[in-house]
Design a protein around this motif. Structure first.
Motif, PDB file in Angstrom:
ATOM      1  N   VAL A 152       0.862  -1.186   0.000  1.00  0.00           N
ATOM      2  CA  VAL A 152       0.000   0.000   0.000  1.00  0.00           C
ATOM      3  C   VAL A 152       0.895   1.232   0.000  1.00  0.00           C
ATOM      4  O   VAL A 152       1.784   1.377   0.845  1.00  0.00           O
ATOM      5  N   HIS A 153       0.665   2.100  -0.933  1.00  0.00           N
ATOM      6  CA  HIS A 153       1.436   3.345  -1.027  1.00  0.00           C
ATOM      7  C   HIS A 153       0.554   4.381  -1.703  1.00  0.00           C
ATOM      8  O   HIS A 153      -0.654   4.178  -1.858  1.00  0.00           O
ATOM      9  N   SER A 154       1.116   5.506  -2.085  1.00  0.00           N
ATOM     10  CA  SER A 154       0.304   6.532  -2.725  1.00  0.00           C
ATOM     11  C   SER A 154       0.910   6.922  -4.062  1.00  0.00           C
ATOM     12  O   SER A 154       2.123   6.848  -4.267  1.00  0.00           O
ATOM     13  N   LYS A 155       0.016   7.299  -4.943  1.00  0.00           N
ATOM     14  CA  LYS A 155       0.409   7.905  -6.204  1.00  0.00           C
ATOM     15  C   LYS A 155      -0.145   9.313  -6.146  1.00  0.00           C
ATOM     16  O   LYS A 155      -1.307   9.556  -6.443  1.00  0.00           O
ATOM     17  N   GLY A 156       0.700  10.273  -5.680  1.00  0.00           N
ATOM     18  CA  GLY A 156       0.167  11.563  -5.289  1.00  0.00           C
ATOM     19  C   GLY A 156      -0.695  11.370  -4.058  1.00  0.00           C
ATOM     20  O   GLY A 156      -0.298  10.754  -3.085  1.00  0.00           O
ATOM     21  N   SER A 157      -1.934  11.890  -4.088  1.00  0.00           N
ATOM     22  CA  SER A 157      -2.849  11.708  -2.965  1.00  0.00           C
ATOM     23  C   SER A 157      -3.728  10.486  -3.149  1.00  0.00           C
ATOM     24  O   SER A 157      -4.561  10.181  -2.311  1.00  0.00           O
ATOM     25  N   HIS A 161      -2.835   0.286  -4.102  1.00  0.00           N
ATOM     26  CA  HIS A 161      -2.442  -0.966  -3.447  1.00  0.00           C
ATOM     27  C   HIS A 161      -2.137  -2.001  -4.520  1.00  0.00           C
ATOM     28  O   HIS A 161      -2.934  -2.255  -5.418  1.00  0.00           O
ATOM     29  N   ASP A 162      -0.951  -2.576  -4.428  1.00  0.00           N
ATOM     30  CA  ASP A 162      -0.429  -3.492  -5.440  1.00  0.00           C
ATOM     31  C   ASP A 162      -0.365  -4.907  -4.869  1.00  0.00           C
ATOM     32  O   ASP A 162       0.262  -5.141  -3.834  1.00  0.00           O
ATOM     33  N   PHE A 163      -1.007  -5.819  -5.550  1.00  0.00           N
ATOM     34  CA  PHE A 163      -0.904  -7.236  -5.191  1.00  0.00           C
ATOM     35  C   PHE A 163       0.284  -7.844  -5.935  1.00  0.00           C
ATOM     36  O   PHE A 163       0.353  -7.789  -7.169  1.00  0.00           O
ATOM     37  N   TYR A 164       1.219  -8.441  -5.186  1.00  0.00           N
ATOM     38  CA  TYR A 164       2.364  -9.148  -5.752  1.00  0.00           C
ATOM     39  C   TYR A 164       2.082 -10.648  -5.635  1.00  0.00           C
ATOM     40  O   TYR A 164       2.123 -11.215  -4.537  1.00  0.00           O
ATOM     41  N   ALA A 208      -2.826  -4.927 -14.671  1.00  0.00           N
ATOM     42  CA  ALA A 208      -1.960  -6.034 -14.293  1.00  0.00           C
ATOM     43  C   ALA A 208      -0.819  -6.163 -15.297  1.00  0.00           C
ATOM     44  O   ALA A 208      -0.999  -5.905 -16.494  1.00  0.00           O
ATOM     45  N   PHE A 209       0.335  -6.566 -14.811  1.00  0.00           N
ATOM     46  CA  PHE A 209       1.489  -6.703 -15.709  1.00  0.00           C
ATOM     47  C   PHE A 209       2.507  -7.680 -15.121  1.00  0.00           C
ATOM     48  O   PHE A 209       2.468  -8.005 -13.929  1.00  0.00           O
ATOM     49  N   ASP A 248      -2.539  -3.693  -9.763  1.00  0.00           N
ATOM     50  CA  ASP A 248      -2.453  -2.450  -8.982  1.00  0.00           C
ATOM     51  C   ASP A 248      -3.653  -1.526  -9.202  1.00  0.00           C
ATOM     52  O   ASP A 248      -3.567  -0.542  -9.931  1.00  0.00           O
ATOM     53  N   PRO A 249      -4.765  -1.797  -8.550  1.00  0.00           N
ATOM     54  CA  PRO A 249      -5.875  -0.833  -8.603  1.00  0.00           C
ATOM     55  C   PRO A 249      -5.541   0.438  -7.839  1.00  0.00           C
ATOM     56  O   PRO A 249      -4.798   0.408  -6.859  1.00  0.00           O
ATOM     57  N   THR A 250      -6.093   1.563  -8.293  1.00  0.00           N
ATOM     58  CA  THR A 250      -5.849   2.866  -7.662  1.00  0.00           C
ATOM     59  C   THR A 250      -7.176   3.489  -7.267  1.00  0.00           C
ATOM     60  O   THR A 250      -8.101   3.556  -8.061  1.00  0.00           O
TER      61      THR A 250
END
Length: 551
Positions: A152-157, A161-164, A208-209, A248-250
């Motif tokens: 879980v992190h931020s892209k700007g505000s 959350h990225d599933f690995y 997804a990638f 990685d949904p935002t």
């Protein structure tokens, strides 16, 4: 649900001093730092492990997901001129994203610590105080599902959350629900729309990638699935099960200006490239400016003006964001040593920003050769044109008489009535562009000596406290092409205008209390209907005559 607000009234009023924009179709990211994650050392409920966000929008991270608290930004109580009272309620809504059927050994831990910390001294009970509270840039739900981690992190505000998904792990194990929602929908863009009592929150369509050993990125088809039990999962297309898969949904929220001083938005516009321009007022040097901008230091202002009880003043703040909201192109103060306020913005085809507002400053920045470089008194109308880089002015001028100009009815926020009914109504008026680049402004004035032009439609103040005004200046603001009053014996004000691109005639609309407001024959309502009427008129291209006018 409703949240009752009872205590810490002054603190709350200060904390909401950043204005923000809600994004509907694209991400708007906070400039500078993104979201950070604050550990809980006893200052919050024990179920909360970390917290992110700002006043009005907060996220509480728990072991099985996170709660999102939204406060209604349109509530009248969030405007600083409104008093709080014991028992006042403001509208809010809580959503919780909860992961279902998670593994038993999931562990939440932080990463990328910030070099600063917080202290919390809340209430008289020292057992709830917390010091040296650490702040992080990243949270990791380790083994949230077998072979799957969640970062879980931020892209700007925006919360990302990225599933690995490790090789040979099963992405179909991922499942979550949105508690507290008032409706879920997957729209035609593949976005997840979450309805609440405050509106709609969106999660962007998932992406997804995979990246192979040589670093080459390959996109994998993925989409949300809304299951019959109300949970949400992912449908994943073909991919290489021997390599890590990332989904990685935002979540879309909003962006703050990043000002550490009180900052309130008043107007916004865009250019042909989709860049966003925002204007507001700021009280103090805490507004983030960019290197090379026209004015990087706060000019001044009284803030809370004891004479007029107006807390909205200081300098004008100007910011240009790129089309995706991921970068600040330029940001500048604009103003003199007294109070300045922006009413309306427009951008030329050459990406030159034009600001129309009012100024109480005798030293508001004007340009050599401008129409009028002298402050006439009280509030004057100001029009300023930036170059495309935001580093200098193409033109800037006063236009005004000896009393208030560009102020609809009253700049005293304690007085409502007449043509001022709501928050911000004193800042009515608009700037617009003619095809030849000349600049039109629709506004209002208290001044019987407001400058008018020869052969204008109405050269004399009509009466009451204020009249509407319509004026046209050349493209570099060095000459007044025409200026006219528009009004009858009572109060009148022009609020908005548009230009007929074929013949340069001008449509103007506003409000009036004048029974003798000028109208023309054959229109839908030639006579006054009482109390406060709207009006719509069409003026010829020289400002000398009415082509049509109706209540």
């Amino acid at each position: 649900m409703l949240f009752t607000y009872r205590f810490c009234l002054i603190l709350f009023g200060c904390l909401i001093g950043n204005f923000f924009y809600v994004s509907n179709a694209q991400q708007l990211n906070r400039i500078g730092k993104g979201l950070t994650f604050i550990e809980n050392k006893g200052q919050w409920n024990k179920d909360v492990l970390y917290k992110a966000g700002k006043t009005g929008h907060q996220i509480y991270f728990e072991k099985d997901g996170w709660k999102i608290l939204e406060i209604d930004a349109d509530s009248k109580h969030l405007h600083p001129h409104n008093d709080f009272h014991n028992g006042d309620t403001i509208k809010g809504h809580v959503l919780k994203l909860r992961f279902t059927n998670t593994s038993s050994n999931v562990r939440l831990h932080p990463d990328q610590i910030e070099p600063y910390y917080h202290n919390y001294f809340t209430g008289k009970d020292s057992s709830t105080w917390a010091t040296n509270v650490k702040i992080y840039k990243l949270l990791k739900y380790e083994s949230i599902y077998k072979g799957i981690d969640l970062l879980v992190h931020s892209k700007g505000s925006d919360l990302q959350h990225d599933f690995y998904i490790q090789p040979h792990a099963n992405p179909s194990a991922i499942s979550f629900e949105i508690l507290g929602n008032e409706g879920l929908k997957i729209n035609t863009k593949g976005e997840l729309e979450i309805s609440s009592s405050l509106g709609t929150v969106k999660q962007l369509a998932p992406y997804a990638f995979q990246r192979n050993a040589k670093g080459k990125l390959k996109q994998v088809k993925v989409s949300y699935v809304l299951n019959t039990d109300g949970t949400i999962s992912f449908s994943v297309g073909k991919y290489n099960h021997d390599e890590i898969l990332i989904i990685d949904p935002t979540l879309i929220f909003c962006t703050y200006t990043g000002s550490t001083d009180d900052n309130w938005g008043t107007s916004a516009t865009y250019d042909n490239n989709g860049n966003l321009y925002a204007a507001g007022i700021v009280i103090g040097n805490g507004y983030p400016t960019t290197v090379g901008a026209f004015q990087t230091l706060y000019g001044g202002g009284t803030g809370l003006n004891s004479a007029t009880w107006n807390p909205y003043f200081g300098d004008i703040s100007i910011s240009k964001f790129n089309s995706t909201g991921t970068a600040l192109v330029y940001s500048s103060f604009l103003g003199g040593s007294n109070n300045d306020y922006p009413n309306s913005l427009i951008v030329t085809p050459n990406n030159e920003l034009i600001v129309f507002g009012r100024s109480y400053s005798a030293d508001y920045p004007t340009t050599p050769g401008c129409y009028d470089n002298t402050h006439a008194g009280n509030a004057d109308i100001v029009i300023t044109k930036f170059n495309a880089a935001g580093s200098g002015l193409i033109g800037s001028t006063y236009v005004g008489g000896s009393l208030n100009d560009g102020v609809n009815f009253s700049d005293n926020e304690n007085i409502l009535g007449s043509l001022k009914r709501n928050y911000g109504d004193d800042a009515r008026g608009e700037v617009n562009l003619a095809p030849d680049g000349s600049i039109f402004v629709a506004s209002c004035t208290y001044s019987s000596d407001f400058p008018t032009s020869a052969a204008c439609f109405q050269s004399v103040f009509g009466g009451g406290l204020e009249d509407g005004v319509l004026l046209k200046l050349n493209s570099n603001l060095s000459a007044l092409i025409f200026s006219t009053y528009i009004g009858g014996a009572a109060n009148d004000a022009c609020y908005s205008l548009d230009i007929d691109q074929n013949n340069n005639s001008v449509y103007v609309t506003g409000g009036t209390e004048s029974a003798n407001f000028p109208t023309t024959a054959g229109v839908i309502h030639p006579t006054y209907m009482g109390a406060i009427d709207g009006f719509l008129l069409r003026m010829n291209s020289t400002g000398s005559s009415l082509l049509a006018s109706t209540f």
